[in-house]
Design a protein around this motif. Structure first.
Motif, mmCIF file in Angstrom:
data_model
loop_
_atom_site.group_PDB
_atom_site.id
_atom_site.type_symbol
_atom_site.label_atom_id
_atom_site.label_comp_id
_atom_site.label_asym_id
_atom_site.label_seq_id
_atom_site.Cartn_x
_atom_site.Cartn_y
_atom_site.Cartn_z
ATOM 1 N N GLY A 6 -6.760 16.301 -17.384
ATOM 2 C CA GLY A 6 -7.176 17.610 -17.878
ATOM 3 C C GLY A 6 -8.455 17.491 -18.684
ATOM 4 O O GLY A 6 -9.405 18.255 -18.495
ATOM 5 N N GLY A 7 -8.477 16.496 -19.578
ATOM 6 C CA GLY A 7 -9.637 16.342 -20.441
ATOM 7 C C GLY A 7 -10.899 15.990 -19.681
ATOM 8 O O GLY A 7 -12.010 16.321 -20.104
ATOM 9 N N ALA A 8 -10.732 15.336 -18.552
ATOM 10 C CA ALA A 8 -11.917 14.938 -17.797
ATOM 11 C C ALA A 8 -12.662 16.147 -17.259
ATOM 12 O O ALA A 8 -13.860 16.088 -16.999
ATOM 13 N N PHE A 9 -11.936 17.245 -17.112
ATOM 14 C CA PHE A 9 -12.549 18.423 -16.514
ATOM 15 C C PHE A 9 -12.882 19.498 -17.526
ATOM 16 O O PHE A 9 -13.136 20.635 -17.160
ATOM 17 N N ARG A 10 -12.828 19.178 -18.827
ATOM 18 C CA ARG A 10 -13.187 20.206 -19.791
ATOM 19 C C ARG A 10 -14.283 19.691 -20.704
ATOM 20 O O ARG A 10 -14.423 18.498 -20.908
ATOM 21 N N PHE B 69 -13.094 25.063 -16.881
ATOM 22 C CA PHE B 69 -13.128 23.947 -15.953
ATOM 23 C C PHE B 69 -14.570 23.530 -15.705
ATOM 24 O O PHE B 69 -15.415 24.348 -15.365
ATOM 25 N N THR B 70 -14.871 22.256 -15.861
ATOM 26 C CA THR B 70 -16.236 21.818 -15.631
ATOM 27 C C THR B 70 -16.274 20.411 -15.079
ATOM 28 O O THR B 70 -15.416 19.594 -15.384
ATOM 29 N N ILE B 71 -17.234 20.130 -14.259
ATOM 30 C CA ILE B 71 -17.382 18.758 -13.788
ATOM 31 C C ILE B 71 -18.574 18.091 -14.455
ATOM 32 O O ILE B 71 -19.030 17.038 -14.026
ATOM 33 N N ASP B 72 -19.048 18.695 -15.540
ATOM 34 C CA ASP B 72 -20.207 18.118 -16.225
ATOM 35 C C ASP B 72 -19.933 16.707 -16.732
ATOM 36 O O ASP B 72 -20.815 15.857 -16.720
ATOM 37 N N ASN B 73 -18.696 16.498 -17.179
ATOM 38 C CA ASN B 73 -18.367 15.157 -17.668
ATOM 39 C C ASN B 73 -18.594 14.128 -16.582
ATOM 40 O O ASN B 73 -19.145 13.056 -16.822
ATOM 41 N N PHE B 74 -18.146 14.459 -15.391
ATOM 42 C CA PHE B 74 -18.283 13.504 -14.298
ATOM 43 C C PHE B 74 -19.742 13.282 -13.937
ATOM 44 O O PHE B 74 -20.179 12.148 -13.735
ATOM 45 N N THR C 268 -15.401 10.326 -21.933
ATOM 46 C CA THR C 268 -14.512 9.169 -21.907
ATOM 47 C C THR C 268 -13.395 9.366 -20.895
ATOM 48 O O THR C 268 -13.063 8.458 -20.133
ATOM 49 N N PHE C 269 -12.829 10.581 -20.909
ATOM 50 C CA PHE C 269 -11.755 10.849 -19.950
ATOM 51 C C PHE C 269 -12.258 10.788 -18.518
ATOM 52 O O PHE C 269 -11.570 10.296 -17.620
ATOM 53 N N ALA C 270 -13.474 11.284 -18.305
ATOM 54 C CA ALA C 270 -14.008 11.243 -16.945
ATOM 55 C C ALA C 270 -14.174 9.792 -16.496
ATOM 56 O O ALA C 270 -13.813 9.425 -15.381
ATOM 57 N N GLY C 271 -14.703 8.966 -17.403
ATOM 58 C CA GLY C 271 -14.851 7.546 -17.069
ATOM 59 C C GLY C 271 -13.509 6.903 -16.787
ATOM 60 O O GLY C 271 -13.340 6.155 -15.819
ATOM 61 N N ALA C 272 -12.533 7.211 -17.638
ATOM 62 C CA ALA C 272 -11.200 6.630 -17.441
ATOM 63 C C ALA C 272 -10.603 7.102 -16.122
ATOM 64 O O ALA C 272 -9.952 6.333 -15.411
ATOM 65 N N ALA C 273 -10.836 8.376 -15.800
ATOM 66 C CA ALA C 273 -10.304 8.903 -14.549
ATOM 67 C C ALA C 273 -10.887 8.147 -13.366
ATOM 68 O O ALA C 273 -10.181 7.722 -12.452
ATOM 69 N N LEU C 274 -12.209 7.941 -13.404
ATOM 70 C CA LEU C 274 -12.841 7.189 -12.325
ATOM 71 C C LEU C 274 -12.250 5.792 -12.213
ATOM 72 O O LEU C 274 -12.031 5.269 -11.126
ATOM 73 N N ALA C 275 -11.981 5.204 -13.388
ATOM 74 C CA ALA C 275 -11.497 3.825 -13.388
ATOM 75 C C ALA C 275 -10.072 3.715 -12.889
ATOM 76 O O ALA C 275 -9.647 2.645 -12.485
ATOM 77 N N THR C 276 -9.341 4.822 -12.937
ATOM 78 C CA THR C 276 -7.923 4.675 -12.646
ATOM 79 C C THR C 276 -7.440 5.443 -11.429
ATOM 80 O O THR C 276 -6.337 5.191 -10.943
ATOM 81 N N TRP D 9 -4.874 5.938 -24.586
ATOM 82 C CA TRP D 9 -3.953 5.841 -25.707
ATOM 83 C C TRP D 9 -4.697 5.725 -27.025
ATOM 84 O O TRP D 9 -4.229 6.207 -28.053
ATOM 85 N N LYS D 10 -5.850 5.098 -26.992
ATOM 86 C CA LYS D 10 -6.640 5.022 -28.230
ATOM 87 C C LYS D 10 -6.954 6.429 -28.715
ATOM 88 O O LYS D 10 -6.857 6.728 -29.907
ATOM 89 N N LEU D 11 -7.329 7.290 -27.760
ATOM 90 C CA LEU D 11 -7.603 8.661 -28.147
ATOM 91 C C LEU D 11 -6.333 9.401 -28.517
ATOM 92 O O LEU D 11 -6.326 10.260 -29.389
ATOM 93 N N MET D 12 -5.251 9.038 -27.849
ATOM 94 C CA MET D 12 -3.982 9.688 -28.167
ATOM 95 C C MET D 12 -3.537 9.365 -29.581
ATOM 96 O O MET D 12 -2.842 10.152 -30.222
ATOM 97 N N TYR D 13 -3.911 8.193 -30.073
ATOM 98 C CA TYR D 13 -3.484 7.779 -31.400
ATOM 99 C C TYR D 13 -4.397 8.290 -32.497
ATOM 100 O O TYR D 13 -4.180 8.016 -33.664
ATOM 101 N N HIS D 14 -5.418 9.028 -32.130
ATOM 102 C CA HIS D 14 -6.379 9.487 -33.123
ATOM 103 C C HIS D 14 -5.692 10.317 -34.188
ATOM 104 O O HIS D 14 -4.863 11.171 -33.869
ATOM 105 N N PRO D 15 -6.009 10.069 -35.467
ATOM 106 C CA PRO D 15 -5.296 10.758 -36.549
ATOM 107 C C PRO D 15 -5.421 12.275 -36.509
ATOM 108 O O PRO D 15 -4.511 12.974 -36.929
#
Lengths: 292, 302
Positions: free
Chosen positions: A44-48, A70-75, A259-267, B134-140
């Motif tokens: 969700g976060g990757a798209f906002r 909804f945005t793909i700017d992060n990507f 960060t979420f977009a990067g993580a999404a790509l990675a996973t 999870w690092k972000l999930m743990y953010h205070p």
């Protein structure tokens, strides 16, 4: 408290049975929820846009997980400005370059070890299997020096070559070859095939199922690999996706969306692979317990 | 007579051919494995006796000075302690949870199958991505873990910033990611128990709880031990989450042995001393791997 659901227990009244059933479903949903929520938040976060993530994180509600804008700017930012497109391709390249030769190297060895009777074959097999004991975390330093001496330091080859021959794959393939009837070998011999021909015409085609399993496991391992790529590569242009994600996140995590977009790509790629090829997993992982 | 000789000769030739081909075929894999796995391990032993430093570029033989330094270093002992704390927490949490989840997911049904998939999903995700999320999930402030806690009335926690909570938080992330793997192993162990045992127990009047303790538990003992051993082995290997989430902090609370090796070897560039640490890690792991192999063999036979 979690208890095993009772089945045909006649001692319980039907009211209690229904209660158990509901409880059972609640527990199942809770398990699935805990497993999925981080991934859902990430997706969700990757798209906002990132301020929306901040605003919706407290107090907790549905809007924490569902994008309003909804945005793909992060990507696009992450792929182009931050070079993740390059890193993505690096990861793909490393995985493929590692896997394709490994089909041949490992299956050839397995064929020789299982079917061919040559001096020292048992010893070699034992040697190969024993090296499975070596944890790569303990050999980071000497392998690093080795890579330097071989001139592979800071190239993608350092991520590929050490992993083409894989003892566990040899093990799996040997087991599979045991199930291939020797008559096929003999038939090929009668037709005039030497060992090389027999390998290509008889063994290799029959190993497809095991090779598929090995490929899946190797791809996911190669894609997710972090420790070794972190050490072997210096220039950022050669980073793999995981290294890039880790390094950029440690430095500054101000923009959650990126960060979420990067993580999404990675996973996402391994997840997709898993979704389409599940049945290959459940059988072999139980036996392996090797890399993660 | 001649035909017998020629037959013998051709057999000998066949044997030599088989020898030749055998070696040719096995060589690429064998060489690869020897160069990149066996040799580095041997070299690590030798390096541990030197003062090899990438910064100063020289490799002097300094005998056991590295070992002396290591055994008198508080950082070394604290990283061993941290590693054992982490391993202890993780193994207990993961094994218990995996067993419970496996018991719940034992029967079929489409819903259960779907849940099984969700349990295994985190296993396939990348450790780095999981650590990042999870690092972000743990953010205070902005993390959803605190969001959930607040929603049920609990106060906000520091998690990764707190000396006491950092390691358990890290452990939770790793357990989340990896529990599916252990669940699968338990499931296959549970499924190997023949139905008749349960039916016989039921005939004898055992209820569900008694069946668990007298049928299930004894028969999955091997699986249980296997999961414990491999989870322990895995615990020694995790570098990603430490690197991403805490970098060994706060104040060394999450400095695992493997992270210590990374810091020493690749940040301080002291390859000799890092090799010493690696040797120690290898020896500890060797003990557990020995048990793993023994269990694996007996499990396959069983």
């Amino acid at each position: 408290m979690i208890r095993q659901k009772s089945r045909n227990d006649n001692a319980f009244s039907s009211g209690r049975k229904i209660l158990f059933k509901i409880f059972h479903y609640v527990v199942l949903i809770a398990i699935a929820a805990i497993m999925l929520i981080p991934l859902i938040w990430m997706l969700g976060g990757a798209f906002r846009p990132h301020n929306e993530i901040y605003q919706s994180s407290y107090p907790l509600s549905w809007s924490t997980f569902i994008p309003q804008k909804f945005t793909i700017d992060n990507f696009t930012h992450v792929l182009f400005t931050r070079n993740f497109g390059r890193y993505f391709l690096n990861s793909v390249y490393v995985a493929v370059a590692m896997i394709v030769p490994s089909w041949y190297v490992n299956s050839l060895a397995a064929y020789a070890l299982e079917r061919l009777d040559f001096f020292g074959s048992r010893f070699s097999y034992g040697l190969i299997l024993t090296t499975m004991l070596v944890p790569i975390q303990a050999t980071l330093v000497p392998t690093y020096l080795l890579i330097k001496q071989l001139g592979m330091h800071n190239t993608l080859w350092a991520l590929i070559v050490p992993f083409i021959s894989e003892p566990f794959a040899v093990f799996l393939l040997v087991q599979h070859i045991k199930d291939i009837p020797k008559d096929l070998d003999d038939a090929a011999a009668i037709d005039g095939c030497g060992f090389w021909q027999t390998y290509w015409k008889v063994i290799l085609p029959n190993l497809k199922r095991s090779l598929a399993t090995v490929t899946l496991m190797k791809f996911i391992w190669a894609w997710n690999a972090f420790t070794w790529p972190l050490i072997a590569i210096n220039s950022s242009s050669k980073w793999t996706l995981q290294v890039a994600l880790a390094t950029l996140t440690t430095r500054q995590t101000t923009n959650y969306g990126n960060t979420f977009a990067g993580a999404a790509l990675a996973t996402i790629p391994p997840l997709l692979l898993f979704a389409f090829a599940q049945r290959y997993f459940t059988g072999s992982t139980a036996l392996s317990g090797m890399k993660t | 007579m001649l035909s017998r000789i020629s037959k013998l000769a051709s057999e000998l030739w066949q044997d030599r051919l088989e020898n030749f081909y055998g070696w040719m075929f096995v060589l690429p894999a064998l060489i690869g494995v020897l160069i990149f796995r066996a040799w580095p391990m041997i070299r690590a032993f030798f390096l541990s006796f030197t003062s090899y430093s990438l910064i100063f570029g020289d490799a002097n033989f300094i005998g056991v000075a590295n070992y002396v330094e290591m055994f008198t270093s508080s950082r070394f002992y604290s990283s061993i302690l941290v590693t054992f704390q982490y391993t202890f927490m993780r193994v207990i949490a993961e094994v218990l949870l995996a067993l419970i989840i496996a018991l719940i997911l034992r029967k079929g049904g489409p819903f259960v199958k779907a849940v099984r998939i969700t349990v295994f999903l985190p296993v396939v995700t990348s450790l780095v991505a999981a650590a990042v999320v999870w690092k972000l999930m743990y953010h205070p402030i902005f993390g959803i873990v605190n969001g959930f806690l607040n929603a049920v009335g609990l106060p906000t926690q520091d998690f990764l910033a707190s000396v006491t909570q950092a390691l358990p938080s890290l452990t939770a992330t790793v357990v989340w990611k990896h529990v599916g793997f252990s669940v699968i192993i338990f499931l296959s162990g549970l499924n190997a128990i023949p139905r008749q045992f349960y039916e016989a127990a039921e005939v004898d009047g055992a209820n569900k709880v008694q069946q668990f303790f007298h049928v299930t538990l004894p028969l999955i003992k091997r699986t249980l031990m296997y999961v414990i051993v491999i989870t322990t082995i895995f615990s020694f290997k995790v570098l990603g989450p430490v690197y991403v989430m805490t970098q060994g902090g706060p104040r060394g609370a999450t400095r695992l042995l493997v992270y210590n090796i990374y810091e020493t070897g690749f940040q301080a560039m002291r390859l000799g001393y890092a090799s010493t640490l690696s040797v120690v890690m290898f020896l500890i792991l060797a003990v557990f791997t020995f048990f793993q192999i023994r269990l694996l063999r007996s499990e396959v036979e069983y």
